[in-house]
Design a protein around this motif. Structure first.
Motif, PDB file in Angstrom:
ATOM      1  N   SER A 107      -3.358   0.198  -6.278  1.00 32.72           N
ATOM      2  CA  SER A 107      -4.332  -0.628  -6.802  1.00 32.72           C
ATOM      3  C   SER A 107      -4.778  -1.171  -5.373  1.00 32.72           C
ATOM      4  CB  SER A 107      -3.685  -2.028  -7.812  1.00 32.72           C
ATOM      5  OG  SER A 107      -3.047  -2.284  -7.094  1.00 32.72           O
ATOM      6  N   LYS A 163      -9.509  -1.046 -11.171  1.00 27.64           N
ATOM      7  CA  LYS A 163      -9.464  -2.076 -12.269  1.00 27.64           C
ATOM      8  C   LYS A 163     -10.718  -3.247 -12.052  1.00 27.64           C
ATOM      9  CE  LYS A 163      -5.954  -0.980 -15.244  1.00 27.64           C
ATOM     10  NZ  LYS A 163      -6.121   0.216 -15.549  1.00 27.64           N
ATOM     11  N   ASN A 164     -11.365  -2.577 -11.090  1.00 30.33           N
ATOM     12  CA  ASN A 164     -12.658  -3.737 -10.269  1.00 30.33           C
ATOM     13  C   ASN A 164     -13.741  -3.459 -10.821  1.00 30.33           C
ATOM     14  OD1 ASN A 164     -11.978  -1.648  -8.631  1.00 30.33           O
ATOM     15  ND2 ASN A 164     -12.655  -2.213  -6.718  1.00 30.33           N
TER      16      ASN A 164
END
Length: 171
Positions: A107, A163-164
């Motif tokens: 991540s 997740k961005n």
């Protein structure tokens, strides 16, 4: 943590030796049940389930847990069925912790790359020499390229880890 009936199982103090992991994960850890350390466990990494060695004062609890687990439904995976055992629970918890560590590490790269996980569980990244993912968001052509790339890889059964990514770019 994994809850089965009235039992909360948790692994702590995990030490993983990736270089010694062949057919299974080579590790040592402590098993906690309902907040108490009840066993030391590990695996040599050469195949087979985890070794779970209950501390002397928890031998009666071990028997209670084993008896309870025999009443639980079998675990179905593809064309196989497995008994729910303490060893299976430990292996599942270790696998979840290791996957979480990998995802956490990956991540940190999501501002530069698209990170995917394929159906076999292997992670891979896609990047562009001149632009990071964050820079591609700033231009419509970059957003279009990201959307097309994501759609192509997800259509092949891969899972996007980033997740961005704005929801309008997701399939």
């Amino acid at each position: 943590m994994m809850k089965v009936g009235n039992y909360n199982f948790e692994i702590k103090n995990l030490k993983h030796l990736e270089s010694r992991s062949e057919e299974t994960n080579c590790f040592s850890a402590a098993l906690y049940v309902n907040g108490k350390k009840v066993a030391d466990c590990g695996n040599s990494g050469h195949g087979g389930p985890a070794d779970v060695n209950f501390l002397p004062q928890y031998q009666e609890m071990k028997k209670e847990i084993e008896d309870f687990l025999t009443t639980q439904p079998k675990i179905k995976y593809e064309n196989f069925e497995f008994d729910r055992t303490i060893e299976f629970i430990v292996d599942e918890l270790v696998e979840k912790l290791l996957n979480a560590k990998v995802r956490q590490k990956l991540s940190k790269k999501t501002d530069k790359y698209l990170i995917f996980r394929n159906p076999q569980g292997t992670y891979y990244q896609i990047g562009w020499k001149k632009y990071s993912v964050d820079e591609l968001f700033k231009k419509q052509s970059g957003r279009d390229m990201l959307q097309k790339t994501i759609a192509n890889h997800v259509a092949k059964g891969n899972i996007l880890i980033n997740k961005n990514i704005p929801s309008e770019l997701l399939p």
